[in-house]
Scaffold this motif. Structure first.
Motif, PDB file in Angstrom:
ATOM      1  N   GLU A 122     -30.581 -14.186 -11.895  1.00  0.00           N
ATOM      2  CA  GLU A 122     -31.041 -13.545 -13.364  1.00  0.00           C
ATOM      3  C   GLU A 122     -31.021 -12.666 -13.957  1.00  0.00           C
ATOM      4  OE1 GLU A 122     -32.116 -17.377 -16.711  1.00  0.00           O
ATOM      5  OE2 GLU A 122     -32.546 -17.465 -14.871  1.00  0.00           O
ATOM      6  N   LEU A 123     -30.527 -11.460 -14.636  1.00  0.00           N
ATOM      7  CA  LEU A 123     -30.894 -10.604 -15.004  1.00  0.00           C
ATOM      8  C   LEU A 123     -31.324 -10.589 -16.865  1.00  0.00           C
ATOM      9  CD1 LEU A 123     -28.747  -8.816 -12.165  1.00  0.00           C
ATOM     10  CD2 LEU A 123     -31.076  -9.071 -12.726  1.00  0.00           C
ATOM     11  N   PRO A 124     -31.083  -9.734 -17.449  1.00  0.00           N
ATOM     12  CA  PRO A 124     -31.491  -9.425 -18.835  1.00  0.00           C
ATOM     13  C   PRO A 124     -29.671  -9.301 -19.209  1.00  0.00           C
ATOM     14  CG  PRO A 124     -32.855  -8.162 -18.033  1.00  0.00           C
ATOM     15  CD  PRO A 124     -32.083  -8.445 -17.061  1.00  0.00           C
ATOM     16  N   GLY A 168     -34.049  -7.043 -12.479  1.00  0.00           N
ATOM     17  CA  GLY A 168     -33.924  -5.765 -13.737  1.00  0.00           C
ATOM     18  C   GLY A 168     -32.234  -4.982 -12.874  1.00  0.00           C
ATOM     19  N   TRP A 169     -31.802  -4.391 -13.769  1.00  0.00           N
ATOM     20  CA  TRP A 169     -30.255  -3.660 -13.621  1.00  0.00           C
ATOM     21  C   TRP A 169     -30.877  -2.073 -13.779  1.00  0.00           C
ATOM     22  CZ3 TRP A 169     -26.213  -6.021 -13.695  1.00  0.00           C
ATOM     23  CH2 TRP A 169     -25.633  -6.442 -13.689  1.00  0.00           C
ATOM     24  N   SER A 170     -30.360  -1.324 -13.316  1.00  0.00           N
ATOM     25  CA  SER A 170     -31.000   0.042 -12.746  1.00  0.00           C
ATOM     26  C   SER A 170     -29.014   1.125 -12.967  1.00  0.00           C
ATOM     27  CB  SER A 170     -31.916   0.049 -11.369  1.00  0.00           C
ATOM     28  OG  SER A 170     -32.262   0.797 -11.347  1.00  0.00           O
ATOM     29  N   ARG A 171     -29.692   1.691 -13.202  1.00  0.00           N
ATOM     30  CA  ARG A 171     -28.729   3.641 -12.586  1.00  0.00           C
ATOM     31  C   ARG A 171     -29.027   4.464 -12.663  1.00  0.00           C
ATOM     32  NH1 ARG A 171     -24.609   2.684 -17.910  1.00  0.00           N
ATOM     33  NH2 ARG A 171     -25.671   3.315 -19.970  1.00  0.00           N
ATOM     34  N   PHE A 172     -28.415   5.168 -11.882  1.00  0.00           N
ATOM     35  CA  PHE A 172     -29.507   6.884 -12.918  1.00  0.00           C
ATOM     36  C   PHE A 172     -29.092   7.152 -13.956  1.00  0.00           C
ATOM     37  CE2 PHE A 172     -27.571   7.548  -8.803  1.00  0.00           C
ATOM     38  CZ  PHE A 172     -28.543   7.931  -7.734  1.00  0.00           C
ATOM     39  N   ALA A 173     -30.248   7.671 -14.315  1.00  0.00           N
ATOM     40  CA  ALA A 173     -29.964   8.315 -16.005  1.00  0.00           C
ATOM     41  C   ALA A 173     -29.158   9.407 -16.477  1.00  0.00           C
ATOM     42  CB  ALA A 173     -31.732   8.613 -16.209  1.00  0.00           C
ATOM     43  N   PHE A 220     -24.458  -0.464 -13.354  1.00  0.00           N
ATOM     44  CA  PHE A 220     -25.311  -0.356 -13.225  1.00  0.00           C
ATOM     45  C   PHE A 220     -25.542  -1.475 -12.131  1.00  0.00           C
ATOM     46  CE2 PHE A 220     -26.388  -0.099 -17.832  1.00  0.00           C
ATOM     47  CZ  PHE A 220     -28.028   0.438 -18.120  1.00  0.00           C
ATOM     48  N   LEU A 221     -26.467  -1.577 -11.097  1.00  0.00           N
ATOM     49  CA  LEU A 221     -26.806  -2.588  -9.934  1.00  0.00           C
ATOM     50  C   LEU A 221     -28.173  -3.362 -10.391  1.00  0.00           C
ATOM     51  CD1 LEU A 221     -27.115   0.819  -7.393  1.00  0.00           C
ATOM     52  CD2 LEU A 221     -25.175  -1.060  -7.718  1.00  0.00           C
ATOM     53  N   GLY A 222     -27.470  -4.810 -10.372  1.00  0.00           N
ATOM     54  CA  GLY A 222     -28.963  -6.145 -10.206  1.00  0.00           C
ATOM     55  C   GLY A 222     -29.381  -5.943  -9.075  1.00  0.00           C
ATOM     56  N   CYS A 223     -30.666  -5.580  -9.458  1.00  0.00           N
ATOM     57  CA  CYS A 223     -31.710  -5.324  -8.475  1.00  0.00           C
ATOM     58  C   CYS A 223     -32.686  -6.601  -8.447  1.00  0.00           C
ATOM     59  CB  CYS A 223     -32.226  -4.352  -8.639  1.00  0.00           C
ATOM     60  SG  CYS A 223     -31.680  -2.992  -8.581  1.00  0.00           S
ATOM     61  N   ALA A 224     -32.939  -7.426  -7.384  1.00  0.00           N
ATOM     62  CA  ALA A 224     -34.554  -7.930  -7.084  1.00  0.00           C
ATOM     63  C   ALA A 224     -34.793  -7.990  -6.314  1.00  0.00           C
ATOM     64  CB  ALA A 224     -33.477  -9.483  -7.148  1.00  0.00           C
ATOM     65  N   GLU A 240     -32.444  -7.197  -2.863  1.00  0.00           N
ATOM     66  CA  GLU A 240     -31.077  -7.468  -3.275  1.00  0.00           C
ATOM     67  C   GLU A 240     -30.619  -6.066  -4.124  1.00  0.00           C
ATOM     68  OE1 GLU A 240     -30.204 -11.246  -3.981  1.00  0.00           O
ATOM     69  OE2 GLU A 240     -31.313 -12.277  -2.202  1.00  0.00           O
ATOM     70  N   LEU A 241     -29.432  -5.770  -4.230  1.00  0.00           N
ATOM     71  CA  LEU A 241     -29.014  -5.131  -4.788  1.00  0.00           C
ATOM     72  C   LEU A 241     -27.287  -5.490  -5.265  1.00  0.00           C
ATOM     73  CD1 LEU A 241     -29.735  -1.547  -3.868  1.00  0.00           C
ATOM     74  CD2 LEU A 241     -31.128  -2.637  -5.029  1.00  0.00           C
ATOM     75  N   TRP A 242     -26.861  -5.634  -6.295  1.00  0.00           N
ATOM     76  CA  TRP A 242     -25.984  -6.826  -6.760  1.00  0.00           C
ATOM     77  C   TRP A 242     -24.799  -5.395  -7.584  1.00  0.00           C
ATOM     78  CZ3 TRP A 242     -24.132 -11.805  -4.343  1.00  0.00           C
ATOM     79  CH2 TRP A 242     -25.288 -12.060  -4.784  1.00  0.00           C
ATOM     80  N   ASP A 243     -23.429  -5.462  -7.608  1.00  0.00           N
ATOM     81  CA  ASP A 243     -23.264  -4.110  -8.229  1.00  0.00           C
ATOM     82  C   ASP A 243     -22.511  -5.366  -9.584  1.00  0.00           C
ATOM     83  OD1 ASP A 243     -20.639  -5.483  -7.796  1.00  0.00           O
ATOM     84  OD2 ASP A 243     -19.877  -3.645  -6.852  1.00  0.00           O
ATOM     85  N   GLU A 244     -21.745  -4.642 -10.757  1.00  0.00           N
ATOM     86  CA  GLU A 244     -21.961  -5.651 -11.940  1.00  0.00           C
ATOM     87  C   GLU A 244     -20.531  -6.349 -11.581  1.00  0.00           C
ATOM     88  OE1 GLU A 244     -21.505  -3.492 -15.425  1.00  0.00           O
ATOM     89  OE2 GLU A 244     -22.724  -1.897 -15.368  1.00  0.00           O
ATOM     90  N   SER A 245     -19.108  -6.272 -10.509  1.00  0.00           N
ATOM     91  CA  SER A 245     -18.837  -7.392 -10.010  1.00  0.00           C
ATOM     92  C   SER A 245     -18.893  -8.552  -9.510  1.00  0.00           C
ATOM     93  CB  SER A 245     -17.177  -6.148  -9.320  1.00  0.00           C
ATOM     94  OG  SER A 245     -17.671  -6.042  -7.693  1.00  0.00           O
ATOM     95  N   GLY A 246     -20.706  -8.202  -9.267  1.00  0.00           N
ATOM     96  CA  GLY A 246     -21.272  -9.385  -8.728  1.00  0.00           C
ATOM     97  C   GLY A 246     -21.006  -9.356  -7.255  1.00  0.00           C
ATOM     98  N   ALA A 247     -20.611  -8.634  -6.504  1.00  0.00           N
ATOM     99  CA  ALA A 247     -20.712  -8.087  -5.413  1.00  0.00           C
ATOM    100  C   ALA A 247     -22.054  -7.635  -4.438  1.00  0.00           C
ATOM    101  CB  ALA A 247     -19.814  -6.888  -5.086  1.00  0.00           C
ATOM    102  N   LEU A 248     -22.251  -8.812  -3.799  1.00  0.00           N
ATOM    103  CA  LEU A 248     -23.824  -8.307  -3.086  1.00  0.00           C
ATOM    104  C   LEU A 248     -23.434  -6.530  -2.185  1.00  0.00           C
ATOM    105  CD1 LEU A 248     -26.386  -8.804  -1.855  1.00  0.00           C
ATOM    106  CD2 LEU A 248     -26.113  -9.696  -0.107  1.00  0.00           C
ATOM    107  N   VAL A 249     -23.961  -6.059  -2.571  1.00  0.00           N
ATOM    108  CA  VAL A 249     -23.890  -4.301  -2.293  1.00  0.00           C
ATOM    109  C   VAL A 249     -24.377  -3.596  -1.420  1.00  0.00           C
ATOM    110  CG1 VAL A 249     -22.397  -3.405  -3.596  1.00  0.00           C
ATOM    111  CG2 VAL A 249     -25.070  -2.528  -3.919  1.00  0.00           C
TER     112      VAL A 249
END
Length: 260
Positions: A122-124, A168-173, A220-224, A240-249
């Motif tokens: 569950e992410l923002p 949360g979400w994370s990506r390179f600035a 973004f990558l969804g991170c938990a 866990e790292l997930w991309d925006e498509s919902g794939a576990l990467v």
């Protein structure tokens, strides 16, 4: 060139020997981040192999690294048509700082059965305006745009919580899209979730393992990240790292130390 690519590039010195340059842009206090050092090691491993992707890597940190030149010696343990395994030794000033063991292959060629007993965390919502950004006090954090779930940030207000968890979400600035090798850095780029149990200044990593599951899509990558056990000052951190498509990467686990 993006910062990550500039700061993790390696140059060949001889057969299976490479030189990198550790910069201060990925520091936590005076110490370079462990995931950043791992990404440098993976760059050297990739130069020694024909396989395109790391599938798994484990790094044991032997001594804190410092800013400056780092030498990576790669040993090709097994070269196969499907999987290849390599080991790497990272040294500064003739002293070994980290030892890596990794198996490589082709993530795009994976065709076996797939079954999932988990869903993305569950992410923002990304379609809402991001919260006001506060200049982070840690150099590493300035390299990312992060949108963290407020309910997991009790430590920022000096509060302890029942769950040692961060989401949360994370990506390179600077806009660099994530790729497989950068997942090693993202797996170690969040604050330690154990901060929600105990306010400490530094949680040094002893060992970090990353399993790479898919090539991430841009965005973004969804991170938990969560810690469940703190025993005798040692803790685990699962990620866990997930991309925006919902794939576990990627998945990660590390053993770290909570100083007295």
């Amino acid at each position: 060139m993006y910062e990550f690519d500039e700061d993790t590039q390696v140059f060949e010195l001889g057969e299976d020997r490479y030189r990198g340059e550790v910069t201060a842009r990925w520091n936590v206090g005076p110490v370079p981040n462990g995931g950043y050092l791992l990404a440098i090691g993976l760059a050297a491993m990739g130069r020694s192999l024909a396989a395109p992707d790391p599938l798994t890597v484990t790094v044991h940190f032997l001594k804190p690294a410092r800013i400056g030149e780092i030498i990576i010696d790669v040993e090709r343990v097994k070269l196969g048509r499907t999987f290849s395994t390599v080991m790497a030794k990272m040294s500064q000033g003739g002293v070994e700082t980290a030892r890596l063991l990794s198996t490589w292959g082709d993530l795009a060629a994976a065709t076996g059965p797939t079954r999932m007993d988990a869903t993305p965390p569950e992410l923002p919502r990304l379609d809402r305006p991001p919260p006001a950004q506060i200049e982070p006090p840690i150099e590493l954090a300035r390299r990312f745009e992060q949108r963290l779930a407020p309910e997991t940030l009790g430590f920022l207000e000096g509060k302890t919580t029942e769950r040692a968890e961060l989401r949360g979400w994370s990506r390179f600035a600077d806009g660099r899209p994530p790729d497989v090798r950068s997942l090693a850095l993202f797996a170690d780029a969040f604050p330690p979730p154990v901060l929600n149990w105990s306010m400490v200044g530094w949680v040094p990593t002893l060992e970090l393992t990353v399993h790479f599951r898919a090539r991430p899509r841009p965005g973004f990558l969804g991170c938990a990240f969560r810690t469940r056990f703190l025993i005798g000052g040692f803790l685990e951190e699962d990620g866990e790292l997930w991309d925006e498509s919902g794939a576990l990467v990627a998945e990660s686990r590390q053993l770290a130390l909570l100083p007295r």
